[in-house]
Design a protein around this motif. Structure first.
Motif, short mmCIF file in Angstrom:
data_model
loop_
_atom_site.label_atom_id
_atom_site.label_comp_id
_atom_site.label_asym_id
_atom_site.label_seq_id
_atom_site.Cartn_x
_atom_site.Cartn_y
_atom_site.Cartn_z
N SER A 82 41.96 38.48 37.55
CA SER A 82 41.38 37.18 37.21
C SER A 82 39.91 37.11 37.61
O SER A 82 39.42 37.94 38.38
CB SER A 82 42.15 36.05 37.90
OG SER A 82 41.94 36.10 39.31
N ALA A 89 47.45 40.73 37.10
CA ALA A 89 48.61 40.86 36.20
C ALA A 89 48.64 42.29 35.71
O ALA A 89 47.60 42.84 35.33
CB ALA A 89 48.49 39.89 35.03
N VAL A 103 52.86 39.78 38.28
CA VAL A 103 51.63 39.15 38.75
C VAL A 103 51.72 38.99 40.27
O VAL A 103 52.81 38.80 40.82
CB VAL A 103 51.41 37.78 38.06
CG1 VAL A 103 52.50 36.79 38.44
CG2 VAL A 103 50.04 37.21 38.39
N ALA A 127 46.28 43.51 28.79
CA ALA A 127 46.39 42.14 29.27
C ALA A 127 45.01 41.62 29.62
O ALA A 127 44.11 42.39 29.99
CB ALA A 127 47.30 42.06 30.50
N TRP A 129 43.25 37.72 31.39
CA TRP A 129 43.49 36.37 31.87
C TRP A 129 42.79 35.33 30.99
O TRP A 129 41.73 35.60 30.41
CB TRP A 129 42.99 36.21 33.30
CG TRP A 129 43.88 36.85 34.32
CD1 TRP A 129 43.84 38.14 34.77
CD2 TRP A 129 44.96 36.23 35.02
NE1 TRP A 129 44.82 38.36 35.69
CE2 TRP A 129 45.53 37.22 35.87
CE3 TRP A 129 45.51 34.94 35.01
CZ2 TRP A 129 46.61 36.94 36.71
CZ3 TRP A 129 46.58 34.67 35.84
CH2 TRP A 129 47.12 35.66 36.67
N ARG A 133 42.49 30.78 34.17
CA ARG A 133 43.37 31.58 35.02
C ARG A 133 44.79 31.02 35.11
O ARG A 133 45.51 31.31 36.06
CB ARG A 133 42.77 31.74 36.43
CG ARG A 133 41.38 32.33 36.45
CD ARG A 133 40.86 32.51 37.86
NE ARG A 133 40.77 31.27 38.61
CZ ARG A 133 39.78 30.40 38.50
NH1 ARG A 133 38.78 30.63 37.66
NH2 ARG A 133 39.77 29.29 39.23
N ILE A 136 47.91 34.32 30.48
CA ILE A 136 47.56 35.72 30.23
C ILE A 136 47.84 36.04 28.76
O ILE A 136 48.90 35.67 28.24
CB ILE A 136 48.39 36.67 31.12
CG1 ILE A 136 48.21 36.31 32.59
CG2 ILE A 136 48.01 38.13 30.88
CD1 ILE A 136 49.28 36.89 33.49
N THR A 163 51.53 31.14 32.90
CA THR A 163 52.00 31.62 34.20
C THR A 163 52.79 30.58 34.99
O THR A 163 53.76 30.95 35.67
CB THR A 163 50.85 32.19 35.04
OG1 THR A 163 49.82 31.20 35.16
CG2 THR A 163 50.28 33.44 34.40
#
Length: 356
Positions: A82, A89, A103, A127, A129, A133, A136, A163
């Motif tokens: 992030s 992640a 994560v 992946a 972010w 944040r 993802i 998330t």
């Protein structure tokens, strides 16, 4: 770690070949004033994800010590950090399969959490972010493995993961042999930006996909490798033909700026400097800062070795130039130009993290 408005054709400001105003070296203390002793350049509150090898678990280490403080699950590292450097992640690769997305917080890596698991016939490929944040964007592709269900043909799909709720849904899929490289997700505008690239790794299209799965795609100019494309907030950059930095937004590839290197010079790497509007550029043997909006460019450091990669600390204070096949690295203070070697134990630095 890895981060994305509609523009009108012809609205770009073309600065190809621009050399910019005279380069300004980093400021140095006047010889008439006693210099304040410089503090340590490296900090144990910052560090890296590092990989000893493709078949070994990735490690967490500090800037000040090459010894690992923790290991991740699986082999290698496919994932993102992030913008704060605190949350990671990553896809877990085990026994040749890459199916589980996990994560964790850098300060408590042993408390990692599973976010999603894909089918046996699928594999996690990338992946990034979201800007805030809280989510993802992941790329999922065909694994080529036979599962309990009929294996799908080759595909590359964008899926978004919230998330807090751990919900995941697919917003786009391509099946023509090209692949997605996720770049950013702006949850305010609810738009995801991604590069579509071909077998040679070069970008061929810029896709803007809504969380509602409505999408638009425009052709990209030739010569921009997908792996050179990075986002900071809603801004995106990519390096074209190793001579031009193109800057656009998550929502509009067409509306853009271009900043060219001097004739005969090659841009090795370009990265956003967190918390600023500057672009950190490795060009020839120099590390420079280029303002996103144009203007004077500043030489930060010179005489650097031929680089393998360029990393930037999450707080934007240091750049890290790796060389010698990734086995060596030098830290550069972006304010003063001071440099310091990093202790290395054979692992390759992959991404900066923060223990704060």
């Amino acid at each position: 770690m890895i981060v994305l408005l509609a523009g009108l054709a012809g609205s770009s400001l073309a600065l190809r070949g621009e050399t910019g105003p005279t380069l300004t070296p980093s400021a140095r203390p006047s010889s008439g004033v006693p210099a304040t002793p410089a503090g340590p350049l490296l900090s144990d509150s910052r560090g890296f994800i590092a990989t000893p090898g493709k078949t070994s678990p990735a490690e967490l280490r500090r800037e000040t010590d090459a010894a690992p403080v923790s290991e991740l699950r699986g082999q290698g590292f496919i994932g993102a950090v992030s913008g704060t450097g605190r949350r990671v992640a990553y896809w877990v690769t085990s026994d040749g399969a890459t199916r589980e997305l996990r994560v964790f917080d850098v300060t408590a890596p042993d408390q990692d959490t599973s976010l999603a698991t894909v089918l046996e016939t699928e594999r996690g490929a990338a992946a990034v972010w979201s800007v805030d944040r809280t989510g993802i964007v992941v790329v999922v592709e065909s694994s080529g493995r036979a599962g309990t269900a009929e294996a799908p043909g080759p595909f590359s799909a964008l899926r978004v993961v919230d998330t807090p709720t751990r919900s995941i849904h697919e917003i786009s899929r391509i099946t023509d042999g090209s692949q997605y490289w996720p770049v950013g997700w702006d949850r305010v505008s609810r738009l995801v930006g991604a590069c579509v690239y071909g077998p040679d790794g070069m970008g061929i299209g810029w896709a803007v996909v809504g969380e509602d799965a409505l999408s638009a795609r425009v052709p990209m100019d030739g010569g921009i490798p997908a792996l050179t494309i990075f986002a900071a907030g809603n801004d995106v950059l990519g390096v074209q033909n190793a001579s031009v930095i193109r800057v656009w937004t998550i929502a509009s590839y067409t509306q853009h700026l271009e900043f060219g290197a001097a004739a005969g010079e090659r841009i090795a790497f370009a990265r956003w400097r967190p918390g600023t509007d500057d672009i950190i550029v490795l060009i020839a043997d120099r590390l420079e800062l280029w303002p996103k909006g144009g203007g004077a460019r500043r030489i930060v450091a010179q005489g650097l070795p031929s680089p393998n990669d360029l990393l930037v600390s999450a707080d934007g204070t240091l750049a890290f130039v790796t060389f010698d096949g990734g086995r060596s690295a030098t830290a550069v203070d972006l304010a003063t130009g001071r440099t310091a070697p990093l202790a290395m134990l054979g692992s390759t630095l992959v991404a900066p993290i923060s223990f704060r």
